[in-house]
Design an enzyme around this catalytic site. Structure first.
Site, short mmCIF file in Angstrom:
data_model
loop_
_atom_site.label_atom_id
_atom_site.label_comp_id
_atom_site.label_asym_id
_atom_site.label_seq_id
_atom_site.Cartn_x
_atom_site.Cartn_y
_atom_site.Cartn_z
N CYS A 1 0.89 -1.21 0.14
CA CYS A 1 0.03 0.12 -0.02
C CYS A 1 0.85 1.21 -0.09
O CYS A 1 2.04 1.30 0.33
CB CYS A 1 -0.98 -0.02 1.39
N ARG B 1 2.30 1.58 -5.88
CA ARG B 1 2.36 0.44 -4.85
C ARG B 1 1.30 -0.16 -4.62
O ARG B 1 1.37 -1.45 -4.12
CB ARG B 1 2.72 1.45 -3.50
N TRP C 1 -3.66 -2.15 -1.41
CA TRP C 1 -3.58 -3.34 -2.17
C TRP C 1 -4.16 -4.19 -1.36
O TRP C 1 -3.62 -4.72 -0.11
CB TRP C 1 -2.16 -3.44 -2.49
N ASN D 1 -0.20 -0.31 6.48
CA ASN D 1 0.42 -1.23 5.57
C ASN D 1 0.99 -2.46 6.30
O ASN D 1 1.86 -2.28 7.09
CB ASN D 1 1.54 -0.73 4.60
N GLY D 2 0.50 -3.67 5.77
CA GLY D 2 0.97 -4.90 6.77
C GLY D 2 -0.29 -5.78 6.99
O GLY D 2 -1.42 -5.59 6.46
N GLU E 1 12.73 -14.10 -17.92
CA GLU E 1 12.35 -12.63 -17.85
C GLU E 1 11.28 -12.34 -19.01
O GLU E 1 10.61 -11.44 -18.60
CB GLU E 1 13.52 -11.73 -17.76
N LYS F 1 7.85 -10.58 -18.25
CA LYS F 1 7.35 -9.23 -18.70
C LYS F 1 6.07 -9.35 -19.46
O LYS F 1 4.99 -8.70 -19.25
CB LYS F 1 8.35 -8.78 -19.72
N GLU G 1 3.00 -10.26 -17.25
CA GLU G 1 2.68 -9.32 -15.84
C GLU G 1 1.91 -8.04 -16.61
O GLU G 1 1.16 -7.57 -16.12
CB GLU G 1 3.88 -9.08 -15.15
N HIS H 1 11.87 -32.19 -23.40
CA HIS H 1 11.47 -33.08 -22.36
C HIS H 1 9.92 -32.43 -21.96
O HIS H 1 9.47 -32.76 -20.92
CB HIS H 1 12.28 -32.84 -21.15
N LYS I 1 4.34 -2.68 -6.82
CA LYS I 1 5.68 -2.38 -7.03
C LYS I 1 6.60 -3.01 -5.78
O LYS I 1 7.75 -3.31 -6.19
CB LYS I 1 6.07 -0.79 -7.31
C1 AGP Z 1 9.01 -7.40 -12.16
O1 AGP Z 1 8.60 -6.79 -13.34
C2 AGP Z 1 8.15 -7.52 -11.06
N1 AGP Z 1 7.51 -6.41 -10.94
C3 AGP Z 1 8.32 -8.15 -9.86
O2 AGP Z 1 8.83 -9.65 -10.25
C4 AGP Z 1 9.95 -7.66 -8.92
O3 AGP Z 1 10.96 -8.23 -9.76
C5 AGP Z 1 9.74 -8.41 -7.78
O4 AGP Z 1 8.55 -8.37 -7.04
C6 AGP Z 1 11.06 -8.16 -6.93
O5 AGP Z 1 10.74 -6.93 -6.50
P1 AGP Z 1 12.27 -6.24 -5.88
O6 AGP Z 1 13.23 -6.20 -6.63
O7 AGP Z 1 11.81 -4.78 -5.32
O8 AGP Z 1 12.60 -7.19 -4.51
#
Ligand code: AGP
Length: 615
Positions: free
Chosen positions: A2, A27, A78, A104-105, A488, A492, A495, A511, A610
């Site tokens: 959050c 966030r 969130w 937050n938490g 990766e 990308k 997400e 496999h 984020k």
């Molecule tokens: C990547 O595009 C994502 N947003 C996500 O996987 C991110 O890398 C992950 O949450 C880890 O975040 P951090 O690097 O802030 O620890």
């Protein structure tokens, strides 16, 4: 997860809060709300959905955004406890509406606290765990405590990892902010005659770059005339102010349509910054200013812990550290590391990679390593974040604020930082074999230029996005140091465009995943000219033989691959170990173009945040 904002000072508090929330919306963004003290009463507005919905509601109260109301708090949510409803949006209040709380938490003991409060006749309006907090404060105040004492008492009752900010109608010149555990940061911005509270630096960067960070178990009593930080038992804490090097403009979108797009195009600059002052390009000597490396503290092995894209960066880094420094590396998901009861031999360092420096699982993994006697190091972007404070050695990514939820420039810089780490480790060993590390470090001089070339206008991305954005599945294949780039690439795409994608080590395709290949399945193959090039060509042949469409990411001028693949994205020739820095860029650009075609919310993809501060 959050976003939290608080303001105390002469400016119109509601405007500062909304402004801060806008910058923190990455966030969490399923609902938002704010509380402002007006004429002795706390006024609250909440709305589900994007922040713009809350702003639209506030239009009905135009004076709120302009009048100077001294104190206000705001929140983007969130959801953890309770669905996405207006009742569950923060701030939450006590019955009388005189105490407002954002959080937050997760309050782990909220079931007991709620039952006890209900036993006292308290009526709950939301399904959240947060709501216990204002009611607890209220109860203590009814017992005769001041707001400040009641806040300390209430915070002391909470279990779990929590960041909390609260205000009270009876204490109009006070904000209280607390951090318990690693659920999320609390940063306090120090202004002239005003103070700011936020979960993350970009929320207040426009107003001040002088900040302090709260540590676990600390509570800040923020007043108009000053600030004091204490531990929960009341012991005063001396805090050091940090100056944040980012400028506010770097957190703006500028002429770009999305932050992600801007951040992709900033990558040559970000890499230049992460190299600056760390490599002597004449000799190849590498110096990491916050990581002392000598015979005494040179690790014999490294356990890398990270999540998501940072985990993929760690997989690339394993190649660097093992190949260049000959130090064995294990790479674990932050969320898994502690559950395998890791064996930590003497001289192991736990290396956390995290752009936010706040990811709860990564922090927990770093702590698990520390508890077993291993020092922690961190590669982190957010200066002063919790990961940095857990670590005895730090490498800052220096990527500047990354606002798009999708990691781009922090992914690249964290790879480059591990390359620097590998060279520095090799050089600290002073052996003849480590001579190669000087040559490898010199190769970094070309990297920003090569990355720039990957950012040139290239019609291939438009062409591919136009042709394939309606496909339901994608496969990404890579091998060797570019295998993590396949992972990766799939992440990308998933997400931000919500297209299902799998990343796979190319040699494993036969496999299992080969069964998926047909004419509807685009397969992105990272096949640059390196030691696994021929193997990649044979994977491409296998995909083609089954009717799949191959999009190859290949070395410039490779005419042979043009005869095999359906589409080719070119990367300039480079030192083989550095190719992931280049091959990652087509993954980002492709995913971006697809998501734009599909009308997806590129910077704030659904369900994501984020900083992932819950476990
Ligand atoms: C990547 O595009 C994502 N947003 C996500 O996987 C991110 O890398 C992950 O949450 C880890 O975040 P951090 O690097 O802030 O620890």
């Amino acid at each position: 997860m959050c976003g939290i904002i608080g303001y105390l000072g002469p400016r119109p508090a509601a405007a500062v809060v909304i402004n801060g929330l806008r910058r923190l919306e990455y966030r969490g963004y399923d609902s938002a709300g704010l509380a402002i003290l007006r004429e002795g009463r706390i006024l609250v507005q909440r709305a589900i959905g994007k922040l713009s919905n809350l702003e639209a509601k506030l239009q009905a109260e135009p004076d709120l955004l302009t009048a100077s109301h001294t104190v206000g708090i705001g929140h983007t949510r969130w959801a953890t406890h309770g669905g996405v409803t207006e009742h569950n949006a923060h701030p939450h209040l006590n019955d009388a509406g005189s105490v407002a709380v954002i959080h937050n938490g997760i309050v782990e003991n909220f079931v007991e606290l709620k039952a006890a409060l209900e036993g006292e006749g308290v009526r709950f309006r939301s399904e959240t765990d947060t709501e216990v907090i204002p009611h607890l404060v209220d109860l203590f105040m009814k017992d005769g405590m001041s707001f400040e004492r009641a806040a300390f008492a209430a915070i002391g009752r909470l279990r779990g990892s929590n960041a909390v900010v609260m205000m009270c109608a009876e204490a109009p010149d006070t904000l209280i902010a607390a951090r318990l555990g690693n659920a999320g940061g609390i940063v306090i911005g120090l202004g002239e005659g005003e103070h700011f509270v936020a979960s993350d630096v970009p929320g207040i960067l426009e107003y001040t770059r002088r900040v302090i960070f709260l540590d676990d178990g600390e509570v800040a009593v923020v007043r108009l005339d000053g600030l004091d930080v204490r531990r929960l038992d009341g012991t005063p804490v001396e805090k050091r102010a940090h100056i944040i090097p980012w400028d506010p403009v770097s957190a703006e979108k500028g002429e770009y349509r999305h932050f992600m797009q801007k951040e992709i195009f900033e990558q040559a600059r970000a890499i230049t910054d992460t190299l600056r002052g760390r490599v002597n390009f004449q000799t190849g000597a590498v110096h990491l200013e916050q990581l002392a490396l000598d015979e005494a503290n040179r690790p014999a092995r490294i356990h890398t812990v990270a999540c998501g894209s940072s985990f993929h960066a760690g997989l690339v880094g394993r190649f660097y550290i093992e190949r260049i420094a000959r130090v064995p590396v294990e790479v674990d998901y932050g969320s898994e590391y502690r559950y395998r009861d890791p064996l930590i031999a003497p001289d192991t360092v736990v290396l956390g990679i995290t752009q936010s420096g706040e990811t709860a699982d990564t922090l927990a993994a770093m702590s698990a390593g520390r508890e077993r006697g291993a020092p922690a190091w961190a590669i982190v972007n957010a200066v002063g974040a919790q990961a940095e404070r857990l670590a005895s050695g730090v490498i800052h990514m220096r990527a500047g604020p990354e606002i798009g939820v999708c990691s781009t420039k922090t992914f690249l810089t964290s790879i480059v930082d591990q390359y620097l780490l590998a060279c520095a480790l090799a050089q600290s060993a002073h052996t003849a074999e480590d001579e190669q590390s000087y040559a490898l470090a010199r190769a970094l001089a070309h990297l920003p230029g090569l990355v720039s070339r990957m950012l040139d206008d290239d019609p291939i991305y438009q062409e591919l996005a136009n042709r394939f954005h309606n496909r339901e599945h994608f496969l990404f294949l890579g091998r060797g140091v570019n295998y993590p780039i396949a992972l990766e690439g799939a992440l990308k795409l998933k997400e931000i465009s919500y297209i299902h994608a799998e990343g796979y080590p190319a040699g494993e395709m036969k496999h299992g995943p080969i069964a998926l290949i047909d004419e509807k399945m685009p397969v992105v193959c990272v096949a640059v000219r390196d030691n696994v090039y021929e193997k990649m060509i044979s994977q491409i042949e296998q995909v083609k033989a089954r009717g799949g469409t191959v999009i190859a990411v290949a070395t410039e001028g490779d005419d042979f691959i043009r005869g095999k693949a359906d589409y080719v994205i070119e990367v300039p020739p480079a030192e083989a170990l550095l190719t992931p820095v280049l091959t990652a860029i087509p993954m980002q650009r492709l995913a971006y173009e697809m998501a734009v075609r599909l009308g997806c919310d590129v910077d704030q993809p659904r369900n994501l945040a984020k900083s992932v501060t819950v476990e």
